[in-house]
Design an enzyme around this catalytic site. Structure first.
Site, PDB file in Angstrom:
ATOM      1  N   GLU A 170     -12.435  -9.464  -1.016  1.00  0.00           N
ATOM      2  CA  GLU A 170     -13.068  -8.144  -1.014  1.00  0.00           C
ATOM      3  C   GLU A 170     -13.437  -7.722  -2.431  1.00  0.00           C
ATOM      4  O   GLU A 170     -13.271  -6.572  -2.818  1.00  0.00           O
ATOM      5  CB  GLU A 170     -12.143  -7.098  -0.381  1.00  0.00           C
ATOM      6  CG  GLU A 170     -11.884  -7.327   1.095  1.00  0.00           C
ATOM      7  CD  GLU A 170     -11.127  -6.183   1.736  1.00  0.00           C
ATOM      8  OE1 GLU A 170     -11.651  -5.592   2.691  1.00  0.00           O
ATOM      9  OE2 GLU A 170     -10.012  -5.877   1.267  1.00  0.00           O
TER      10      GLU A 170
ATOM     11  N   HIS B  80       0.795  -1.232   0.000  1.00  0.00           N
ATOM     12  CA  HIS B  80       0.000   0.000   0.000  1.00  0.00           C
ATOM     13  C   HIS B  80       0.831   1.287   0.000  1.00  0.00           C
ATOM     14  O   HIS B  80       0.305   2.370   0.278  1.00  0.00           O
ATOM     15  CB  HIS B  80      -0.953   0.036   1.204  1.00  0.00           C
ATOM     16  CG  HIS B  80      -2.091  -0.935   1.108  1.00  0.00           C
ATOM     17  ND1 HIS B  80      -1.908  -2.298   1.148  1.00  0.00           N
ATOM     18  CD2 HIS B  80      -3.425  -0.741   0.979  1.00  0.00           C
ATOM     19  CE1 HIS B  80      -3.075  -2.900   1.052  1.00  0.00           C
ATOM     20  NE2 HIS B  80      -4.018  -1.984   0.937  1.00  0.00           N
TER      21      HIS B  80
ATOM     22  N   CYS C  88     -10.852   2.514   5.849  1.00  0.00           N
ATOM     23  CA  CYS C  88     -10.940   3.229   4.571  1.00  0.00           C
ATOM     24  C   CYS C  88     -12.317   3.834   4.334  1.00  0.00           C
ATOM     25  O   CYS C  88     -12.436   4.916   3.745  1.00  0.00           O
ATOM     26  CB  CYS C  88     -10.573   2.295   3.425  1.00  0.00           C
ATOM     27  SG  CYS C  88     -11.461   0.722   3.431  1.00  0.00           S
ATOM     28  N   CYS C  89     -13.385   3.156   4.772  1.00  0.00           N
ATOM     29  CA  CYS C  89     -14.736   3.580   4.394  1.00  0.00           C
ATOM     30  C   CYS C  89     -15.195   4.891   5.036  1.00  0.00           C
ATOM     31  O   CYS C  89     -15.762   5.747   4.334  1.00  0.00           O
ATOM     32  CB  CYS C  89     -15.732   2.465   4.691  1.00  0.00           C
ATOM     33  SG  CYS C  89     -15.472   0.969   3.698  1.00  0.00           S
TER      34      CYS C  89
ATOM     35  N   HIS D 176     -10.100  -7.506  -6.523  1.00  0.00           N
ATOM     36  CA  HIS D 176     -10.490  -6.583  -5.455  1.00  0.00           C
ATOM     37  C   HIS D 176     -11.298  -5.439  -6.068  1.00  0.00           C
ATOM     38  O   HIS D 176     -10.827  -4.731  -6.953  1.00  0.00           O
ATOM     39  CB  HIS D 176      -9.220  -6.068  -4.784  1.00  0.00           C
ATOM     40  CG  HIS D 176      -9.432  -5.280  -3.542  1.00  0.00           C
ATOM     41  ND1 HIS D 176      -9.768  -3.942  -3.558  1.00  0.00           N
ATOM     42  CD2 HIS D 176      -9.334  -5.626  -2.229  1.00  0.00           C
ATOM     43  CE1 HIS D 176      -9.867  -3.496  -2.310  1.00  0.00           C
ATOM     44  NE2 HIS D 176      -9.606  -4.502  -1.487  1.00  0.00           N
TER      45      HIS D 176
ATOM     46  N   GLU E 267     -18.634  -3.714  -0.396  1.00  0.00           N
ATOM     47  CA  GLU E 267     -17.952  -2.726   0.437  1.00  0.00           C
ATOM     48  C   GLU E 267     -18.382  -1.304   0.078  1.00  0.00           C
ATOM     49  O   GLU E 267     -18.538  -0.967  -1.101  1.00  0.00           O
ATOM     50  CB  GLU E 267     -16.441  -2.877   0.264  1.00  0.00           C
ATOM     51  CG  GLU E 267     -15.623  -1.950   1.135  1.00  0.00           C
ATOM     52  CD  GLU E 267     -14.128  -2.111   0.914  1.00  0.00           C
ATOM     53  OE1 GLU E 267     -13.386  -1.155   1.219  1.00  0.00           O
ATOM     54  OE2 GLU E 267     -13.707  -3.179   0.433  1.00  0.00           O
TER      55      GLU E 267
ATOM     56  N   CYS F  60     -16.678   1.380   0.139  1.00  0.00           N
ATOM     57  CA  CYS F  60     -15.669   2.011  -0.723  1.00  0.00           C
ATOM     58  C   CYS F  60     -15.817   1.588  -2.175  1.00  0.00           C
ATOM     59  O   CYS F  60     -15.497   2.360  -3.085  1.00  0.00           O
ATOM     60  CB  CYS F  60     -14.265   1.669  -0.231  1.00  0.00           C
ATOM     61  SG  CYS F  60     -13.716   2.635   1.187  1.00  0.00           S
TER      62      CYS F  60
ATOM     63  N   GLY G 227       0.284  -1.801  -6.308  1.00  0.00           N
ATOM     64  CA  GLY G 227      -0.504  -2.999  -6.067  1.00  0.00           C
ATOM     65  C   GLY G 227      -1.958  -2.639  -5.812  1.00  0.00           C
ATOM     66  O   GLY G 227      -2.873  -3.272  -6.329  1.00  0.00           O
ATOM     67  N   HIS G 228      -2.180  -1.622  -5.004  1.00  0.00           N
ATOM     68  CA  HIS G 228      -3.526  -1.075  -4.796  1.00  0.00           C
ATOM     69  C   HIS G 228      -3.592   0.226  -5.580  1.00  0.00           C
ATOM     70  O   HIS G 228      -3.016   1.238  -5.211  1.00  0.00           O
ATOM     71  CB  HIS G 228      -3.792  -0.823  -3.310  1.00  0.00           C
ATOM     72  CG  HIS G 228      -5.240  -0.538  -2.996  1.00  0.00           C
ATOM     73  ND1 HIS G 228      -6.012   0.343  -3.725  1.00  0.00           N
ATOM     74  CD2 HIS G 228      -6.054  -1.033  -2.023  1.00  0.00           C
ATOM     75  CE1 HIS G 228      -7.230   0.379  -3.225  1.00  0.00           C
ATOM     76  NE2 HIS G 228      -7.290  -0.449  -2.192  1.00  0.00           N
TER      77      HIS G 228
END
Length: 639
Positions: free
Chosen positions: A323, A145, A407-408, A271, A339, A341, A196-197
């Site tokens: 996820e 991350h 995160c949300c 994801h 999710e 997000c 990666g994200h």
């Protein structure tokens, strides 16, 4: 063409877009005064922002930027902590731009000074890799991350600059972006890696738009173009760390949308949040560079996602294991992940596709996700949040004040704080109304007011204030609407329908009034027969809102035993006794009679039924009263 129609949050000297595009009207030019969004924006400003900041402080996320953690200390800064603070800053900046608050301004300055103090001499900025793993900078892009956090810091820097005109954080993140530009790329001595994200890619486009520095756009393009190329960077990176690439927990780089290059991708995989941020960046780059191949890829991915892997609520990502996505039509209700997000990410992507193509189908999905899958993610009081948004529960799923993986909460806060930008766009000398809701928009020299009770009622009155001017007005006809009528100054008209918009062009004057009536009956929505959890069931929808049954309205009865009446017309629309102005649905239905089953698990007898009074509430409102069960997909009276 009246030049007043093009407006921007900041002066921009960038070249014109190579593709015909729409320009969204900034949220600072839109004021919402409706009963649906205005209370949520107020709760976001007055409750969510201070609540989230309190948790950021309580959990050590803010103090992490002091770089005082030492090996052996408790509570080491996590790899994604920086992103939580950055998203809060972005939300705070949007809120300040909309409703100036000196105390919030001072708090932002304080946090920004702390962030700036953590920046290393070469521009690097990450609390975890500075104090917890200082020797592992940029060694595990796949999992850690690092570049995701960089992206959110950049977004915060751009937002703060646009909101306040202050360059403190913008200069910090620009220095960091300069380091990233020097580190990553195809030149000799550079790393051929990518996030990666995904997130940094879209953030760099924002930084380019704010600064005019084309290197940032080029770096975003590099990250997107390099993704999934061979030899695969994540294999090389893993071996350099001494790891076996085959031991990767996800087993496939599809989890990261990196199994193949982006232009070869045709299915929404992996994801779900990562995919939405990647697709958003791809759309941004198509808009900025005129790359038709990126647009074609986005269109393929859109059709696959919305045609096979999206919930009726606009939620996406059915599995908690990754996820994200599983297989086509695998959309379970009780175990749905969906999710918050991810729904927010879908709003981001839909908005970009809408303004790139001008096609209303993207606004239709944006509206579905916004009113259902996103709005459900936060309590009405602004202090409780869903991470997952299932479509059925057994009474054991409730909002929480915060999460370890947080995160949300700040993500929904930044969306609500900037909500107005999704309502209007301009296209040359045309104004497009994308969403409906009472309020006022200042679009250059044109003031446009909506007077409406939407989404509770389909009647929308638009009032125009302008010097005499010829321009177009495009009114989106939602995909859920089967019947409508339109008048200008009391005279009925039937305008042309283009790309899902009712198109009006004339010389407009102050006092002109357009009335659009959208029929808003209760309807039964049925899923594709391959959606196993919805076979033989229906979902209630009225206007943009999906409805559900909740235990609070059915004491002593399991909502999973309730049966909807045969015809959707049996449902009556009434005002809620629990919430002002909310439309609830009531009908006489059935419930399974479980008496006599106390000692039987199976039987050859058809279960008996008896009458039951049913009340359905908007899905976005569930779990705001007493804890209990909830269900969206309902069995239908087959008698």
């Amino acid at each position: 063409m009246p030049p007043c129609l093009h407006v921007s949050l900041f002066t921009c000297f960038l070249p014109p877009y190579p593709m015909p595009t729409l320009t969204p009207i900034p949220f600072t030019h839109v004021t919402l005064t409706d009963t649906f969004w205005q209370p949520r924006q107020r709760a976001n400003r007055e409750a969510s922002l201070p609540h989230i900041y309190e948790w950021l402080e309580r959990t050590g996320r803010v103090d992490a930027f002091k770089l005082q953690w030492r090996s052996g200390d408790p509570n080491p800064p996590h790899v994604f902590w920086d992103s939580d603070v950055a998203k809060w800053l972005e939300a705070a900046a949007y809120s300040f731009a909309d409703v100036p608050d000196p105390q919030l301004d001072a708090l932002m300055d304080e946090v920004i000074a702390l962030i700036a103090s953590a920046q290393q001499p070469d521009g690097y900025l990450n609390t975890h890799f500075t104090v917890v793993e200082p020797g592992k900078r940029f060694t595990n892009l796949r999992d850690r991350h690092e570049l995701y956090c960089a992206g959110h810091l950049i977004e915060a820097g751009v937002a703060h600059f646009q909101a306040t005109g202050k360059r403190a954080l913008l200069d910090v993140v620009s220095r960091y972006a300069d380091l990233l530009d020097a580190t990553f790329g195809r030149a000799e001595g550079q790393k051929r890696g990518y996030p990666g994200h995904e997130e940094l890619e879209l953030a760099l486009v924002k930084l380019y738009r704010a600064t005019g520095e084309k290197r940032y756009l080029d770096l975003s393009k590099y990250f997107v173009d390099e993704r999934g190329q061979q030899p695969h960077y994540y294999d090389l990176e893993a071996r350099a760390r001494g790891d076996d690439p085959a031991a990767y927990w996800a087993r496939t780089y599809a989890y990261l949308q990196a199994r193949v290059p982006v232009r070869e991708q045709a299915e929404a995989v992996g994801h779900s949040v990562r995919s939405m941020y990647l697709y958003s960046a791809m759309t941004d780059l198509a808009r900025e560079t005129g790359d038709e191949s990126l647009l074609r890829a986005c269109e393929r991915l859109w059709e696959h996602l919305t045609g096979r892997r999206m919930y009726v609520t606009g939620g996406i990502g059915s599995s908690g294991h990754n996820e994200g996505f599983t297989s086509d039509y695998d959309l379970p209700d009780l175990s749905a992940y969906a999710e918050t997000c991810a729904a927010i990410g879908l709003v981001f992507w839909a908005h970009r596709m809408l303004n790139l193509t001008g096609e209303s189908k993207y606004a239709d999905v944006l509206e579905r996700a916004l009113y259902n899958g996103v709005a459900s993610g936060v309590a009405l009081n602004g202090r409780g949040f869903f991470y997952e948004n299932p479509l059925a529960t057994q009474g054991n799923h409730h909002r929480q004040e915060f999460f370890d993986c947080a995160c949300c909460p700040p993500n929904v806060a930044r969306l609500f704080a900037s909500l107005g930008q999704y309502f209007y766009s301009t296209d040359g000398d045309d104004i497009a109304v994308q969403l409906y809701g009472q309020g006022r928009a200042q679009i250059g020299a044109v003031t446009l007011r909506q007077v409406t009770e939407y989404p509770w009622d389909g009647r929308i009155r638009l009032e125009i204030e302008t010097k005499p001017a010829v321009f177009g007005l495009k009114l989106r006809l939602p995909d859920w609407c089967a019947g409508w009528s339109l008048s200008i100054n009391g005279q009925p008209i039937s305008p042309a329908l283009e790309k899902g918009y009712l198109c009006l062009r004339r010389e407009w004057h102050s006092g002109d009034e357009i009335v659009l009536d959208l029929e808003m009956p209760v309807v039964y929505v049925r899923a594709h027969p391959l959606v196993a959890s919805a076979v033989g069931r229906v979902a209630l929808q009225r206007g943009p809102l999906v409805y559900c049954l909740e235990s609070a309205d059915h004491p002593g009865v399991s909502v999973h035993h309730l049966i909807a009446p045969k015809e959707a017309s049996a449902w009556q629309v009434e005002k809620s006794v629990d919430w002002n102005d909310v439309a609830v649905l009531r009908a006489e239905g059935l419930q399974f009679d479980i008496s006599g089953w106390e000692k039987s698990l199976y039987s050859t007898q058809i279960p008996a039924v008896k009458s039951a009074a049913l009340t359905a509430i908007p899905y976005c409102l569930w779990d705001n009263r007493v804890p209990g069960e909830m269900r969206v997909w309902l069995p239908l009276d087959a008698r």
